[in-house]
Design an enzyme around this catalytic site. Sequence first.
Site, short mmCIF file in Angstrom:
data_model
loop_
_atom_site.label_atom_id
_atom_site.label_comp_id
_atom_site.label_asym_id
_atom_site.label_seq_id
_atom_site.Cartn_x
_atom_site.Cartn_y
_atom_site.Cartn_z
N ASP A 102 0.83 -1.22 0.00
CA ASP A 102 0.00 0.00 0.00
C ASP A 102 0.86 1.26 0.00
OD1 ASP A 102 0.67 -0.90 2.64
OD2 ASP A 102 -0.71 0.56 3.49
N GLU A 167 -0.23 -1.31 5.58
CA GLU A 167 0.80 -0.86 6.52
C GLU A 167 0.57 0.59 6.92
OE1 GLU A 167 4.28 0.84 8.28
OE2 GLU A 167 3.53 1.43 6.33
N ASP A 195 11.71 -0.93 5.97
CA ASP A 195 10.76 0.18 5.95
C ASP A 195 11.19 1.31 6.87
OD1 ASP A 195 8.54 1.43 4.94
OD2 ASP A 195 7.18 0.61 6.43
ZN LIG Z 1 6.44 2.31 4.57
#
Ligand SMILES: [Zn+2]
Length: 414
Positions: A102, A167, A195
């Site tokens: 996403d 997320e 991330d």
């Molecule tokens: Zn991210």
Amino acid sequence: MSDNNNKIFGKIMRRIEAYRDDMIDFQIKLCSFPAISPESGGDGEAKKAEVLLDFLKKNNIKNVEVIKAQDLDASCGYRPNIIAKYPGSSSQKTIWIMTHMDVVPPGELSQWQGNPFKAWVEEGKIYGRGVEDNQQDMVASLFALKAFIAEGIKPKYDIGIVLVADEETGNKKGIDHVIKKTNPFRKQDLIIVPDAGNSHGTMIEVAEKSILWLKIKTLGKQAHGSTPEKGINSFRAASHFIQELDSLYKVFDHNDTLFSPPISTFEPTKKEQNAPNINTIPGEDIFYMDCRILPQYTIDEVKEKIKEISEKTISRFNVEICFSDEQNTPAAPPTPPDAPVVNALKKAVKDITGRDANPVGIGGGTVAAFFRNADYHAACWSTIADTAHQPNEYCIIDNMVSDAKVFAHIFLQK
Ligand SMILES: [Zn+2]
């Protein structure tokens, strides 16, 4: 390294380098499927997931599972999570790399120099929504795996690629759902979540602080601005209280150099409007505190102390002070700074980039907390320009290729 290992390593690295243009093309393709969550006005990740499933199929990766989390707000009725596994010489461990499909909405379009969903390349960078967060390392992990398949080289251990939904809006239909539903992870596995990171790829995020967001309402008595003696000025009392709250830094003064910054922080942040006009003594005042608390302390003891500090203001100004939590997230148990996943990353970063990466704790919060709360040692690492969620988000192509090499290095480690 033995000669043979050196040869294998060289083959994989050259193969990844040769993928540079394919990686750029795949980034641009992924970008054209805006995987915005329904909560943020989009239709979820299903179409982007099809592209990724197609990639896995074309590369002959057979062990693929799609875990659907029901979401009636998405037109297909679900949010997809993909788990792909590729067998290594030993299945004693799996090296997992998890990224999210996403993306956040583009925001004000006039701030963009091009169409955020028609990615473009300029001076070694790919521009577009999602190209850094989180496609850079999604593509890096997929092409690292592809290099092994293309060369016919078996990785040391099983490789697991996890591509999750949701997320950016809380993970309930993403990794939280995957862990609760099928949980393919084992204690001995290495779990890498690219991330979070820094521009040189030297930060391995292993720990987070607890987060406390407090809403603080001070109640006095409204009056005309010319006759303050007839009222109780809530704003004056609140301002005094804010000053007193500085003592939190002295009370909770533990210094932990694993963290950056190494201390707990207690900051007054948002302020709501009190009276709409200048000539009114405000009877009600609302401000907020953002507290980032080292794991040495509990959120409750901080809250207790804040209440205790408020007593002085209450009696001195004759006001009432009420507290409510806007966020109360205790830190997940940290990943030990010497966990195997941390050592594997350190070794790979050193070999590929020549730099020393170190374990760090941050103010929170990353998606790795879901793993840590489930008792897995996950580490966040990537080499990023930190343009996530901004207009003209970009990915430095060299970072994408270099991160792929780091992942491949770990796939080769004993
Ligand atoms: Zn991210």
